[in-house]
Write a protein that holds these residues in place. Sequence first.
Motif, mmCIF file in Angstrom:
data_model
loop_
_atom_site.group_PDB
_atom_site.id
_atom_site.type_symbol
_atom_site.label_atom_id
_atom_site.label_comp_id
_atom_site.label_asym_id
_atom_site.label_seq_id
_atom_site.Cartn_x
_atom_site.Cartn_y
_atom_site.Cartn_z
ATOM 1 N N GLN A 37 0.912 -1.318 0.050
ATOM 2 C CA GLN A 37 0.022 0.189 0.137
ATOM 3 C C GLN A 37 1.086 1.133 -0.174
ATOM 4 O OE1 GLN A 37 -3.237 -0.283 2.941
ATOM 5 N NE2 GLN A 37 -3.239 -2.231 2.866
ATOM 6 N N ASN A 38 1.827 1.288 0.827
ATOM 7 C CA ASN A 38 2.776 2.278 0.728
ATOM 8 C C ASN A 38 3.498 2.795 -0.880
ATOM 9 O OD1 ASN A 38 2.448 2.969 3.547
ATOM 10 N ND2 ASN A 38 4.004 1.424 4.229
ATOM 11 N N ARG A 39 3.878 1.460 -1.141
ATOM 12 C CA ARG A 39 4.564 1.580 -2.427
ATOM 13 C C ARG A 39 3.689 2.089 -3.457
ATOM 14 N NH1 ARG A 39 5.609 -3.117 -4.467
ATOM 15 N NH2 ARG A 39 6.583 -2.508 -6.041
ATOM 16 N N PHE A 40 2.403 1.825 -3.464
ATOM 17 C CA PHE A 40 1.374 2.238 -4.360
ATOM 18 C C PHE A 40 1.182 3.737 -4.223
ATOM 19 C CE2 PHE A 40 -3.051 3.198 -6.013
ATOM 20 C CZ PHE A 40 -2.750 2.724 -7.074
ATOM 21 N N GLN A 41 1.281 4.201 -2.984
ATOM 22 C CA GLN A 41 0.991 5.624 -2.679
ATOM 23 C C GLN A 41 2.200 6.680 -3.801
ATOM 24 O OE1 GLN A 41 0.535 6.612 1.233
ATOM 25 N NE2 GLN A 41 -1.342 5.507 1.556
ATOM 26 N N GLN A 42 3.309 5.906 -3.233
ATOM 27 C CA GLN A 42 4.527 6.557 -4.119
ATOM 28 C C GLN A 42 4.154 6.187 -5.683
ATOM 29 O OE1 GLN A 42 8.027 4.411 -2.691
ATOM 30 N NE2 GLN A 42 7.608 4.592 -0.485
ATOM 31 N N TYR A 43 3.737 5.438 -6.044
ATOM 32 C CA TYR A 43 3.625 5.141 -7.397
ATOM 33 C C TYR A 43 2.534 6.088 -7.744
ATOM 34 C CZ TYR A 43 1.479 3.046 -11.694
ATOM 35 O OH TYR A 43 1.123 2.537 -12.955
ATOM 36 N N GLY A 65 3.277 12.929 -14.463
ATOM 37 C CA GLY A 65 3.511 12.814 -15.827
ATOM 38 C C GLY A 65 4.439 12.386 -16.275
ATOM 39 N N ASN A 66 5.710 11.981 -15.782
ATOM 40 C CA ASN A 66 7.118 11.591 -15.708
ATOM 41 C C ASN A 66 7.112 9.987 -15.966
ATOM 42 O OD1 ASN A 66 9.647 11.241 -16.324
ATOM 43 N ND2 ASN A 66 10.371 12.602 -14.737
ATOM 44 N N ILE A 67 6.704 9.488 -17.359
ATOM 45 C CA ILE A 67 6.615 8.313 -17.394
ATOM 46 C C ILE A 67 8.048 7.718 -17.356
ATOM 47 C CG2 ILE A 67 5.655 6.342 -19.012
ATOM 48 C CD1 ILE A 67 3.624 8.085 -17.859
ATOM 49 N N ALA A 68 8.885 8.405 -17.959
ATOM 50 C CA ALA A 68 10.283 7.620 -17.788
ATOM 51 C C ALA A 68 10.794 7.380 -16.457
ATOM 52 C CB ALA A 68 11.229 8.599 -18.461
ATOM 53 N N ALA A 69 10.518 8.510 -15.465
ATOM 54 C CA ALA A 69 10.883 8.204 -13.995
ATOM 55 C C ALA A 69 9.878 7.158 -13.462
ATOM 56 C CB ALA A 69 10.685 9.690 -13.341
ATOM 57 N N LEU A 70 8.675 7.054 -13.951
ATOM 58 C CA LEU A 70 7.950 6.138 -13.515
ATOM 59 C C LEU A 70 8.220 4.841 -13.772
ATOM 60 C CD1 LEU A 70 5.258 5.765 -11.787
ATOM 61 C CD2 LEU A 70 3.945 5.908 -13.895
ATOM 62 N N GLN A 71 8.525 4.525 -14.998
ATOM 63 C CA GLN A 71 9.116 3.189 -15.750
ATOM 64 C C GLN A 71 10.320 2.757 -14.836
ATOM 65 O OE1 GLN A 71 9.352 2.861 -19.823
ATOM 66 N NE2 GLN A 71 9.777 0.756 -19.598
#
Length: 478
Positions: free
Chosen positions: A435-441, A448-454
């Motif tokens: 749940q904590n990791r999903f909040q960060q996600y 909108g920074n897809i590169a950083a998200l990936q």
Amino acid sequence: MRKSLHYLLALVLFGVFFASYTDLLSHVLYYNEQHQLFLYTADYYHSQTLTGWLTAFVVQFFYYPLLGAAVMSALLTSVYLMSWRILTALTRREDILRLSLIPSLAIWVWTAGLSHTLSVVVWAFIVLAVLSVPACFLAKGKTIRQFQLKGWKYVAVSIVSLVVISLASGYSFLRTFSMSEFRMIKAQQAIDRHNWDEALHHTERYLDNQRQPNPLIFYFHNIALYNKGELLNRLFDYQPVVGINALYFPWQSRTRETEYGHYLLEQLGCINDAQHWEFEAMVVWGETAPRLINLARYNIINRRKTIARKYIARLRQSLFYKDEADRLEACVESGQIEGLRAFSIKESEKANFVNILNIGPNLQYVLTQDPHNRMAYEYLMCDLLLSNNLSRFVENLPLASSFYKQMPRIFDEALLVYQLGGNDTKGLQPGSDTQNRFQQYAQLAQTGNIAALQAEFGNTYWFYLNYVSPYGNRLKKE
């Protein structure tokens, strides 16, 4: 002295060819040996064209990689020597420009592509051998006129000619050779030998440089991951942009795919399904060694002794597979093959019709018959995840406790998605870390920074569902 240079060049040429066929072109020898089987029978001779018969005769020696490399190198080096003999006999001039190298190098470049038949090598050798006979008589007693070049001029012309021909051959080789083909065949070879580390090496090198998604590479990659015990941990290391086709091949009557379907099915214990694929592959490719061996194995497991012995008998009629035939014959009476088993079916169970387009229902059936089949469970759950079918996923999630002490990470991630959709999770709760990791996600996704998200979450189910899944980002409803 000048004549001896040609023989020295022939030795260098043999070394170059041998090195290539034991390294970069080793997959060419393996691929051809696996798709042709020379049988010492009259019916085989009559069923083949002369070209096919002669090519298969040569290809049978590829069973031993070093022997195969030596045979190919010897043939191509002979093409050079015979071209040199014929050229000098016809022109009665020294081949200072090394033009006799061109046929040999051109054929070598030709063999670098898997779509090119090796019959060219065989026929080139035969034709030149025939032409060499009259060339020898033509040259007998004749003086070969040498170019009026001496010293550094002779050396310079020779070197320039060799460099030009070598560069042209090298350029042509690079244009013909496909690293993608090399990786695919080497990965298949590793899967055949159950060398999972090597299979992962080749599939990952392919995926690192892929231009177009290749379901076969994902298929091999996931089989290797499962056998290493890492499928659930690394399913999304390389996001499966082909969806469920990363796990298996739906039956679509594609001739090139027929030889691959059995790998997964036999490991699952679905021997009848694996046999179906292998028989179709034999229809496409003919009586090749892999097809005969696997069909014999499957019929041994299914206690069909007469049919198994039919395939074993064909293997005995080859040069190098007699020991394999003996090994299989020793298993016929016991009905047991090491590393191969069929899942047990309850006697009261009615006939099951296989879904040839979607393996999901078949995996569910296997689990019903064999609840301890871990591979069937993992592939079922991965199939449901990749197809966005989280309702069925959650239905099967309680069975995870039978296989894992701790809930796999991607299971927890999918469970959280399902819960956030307001769905009933049947009392199951995702972990607090998830749940904590999903909040960060979610926070990073909002930027909108897809590169950083990936880079941070590219190996998660969340990223697959939102940005990769070929079925969109909506959950499947049943």
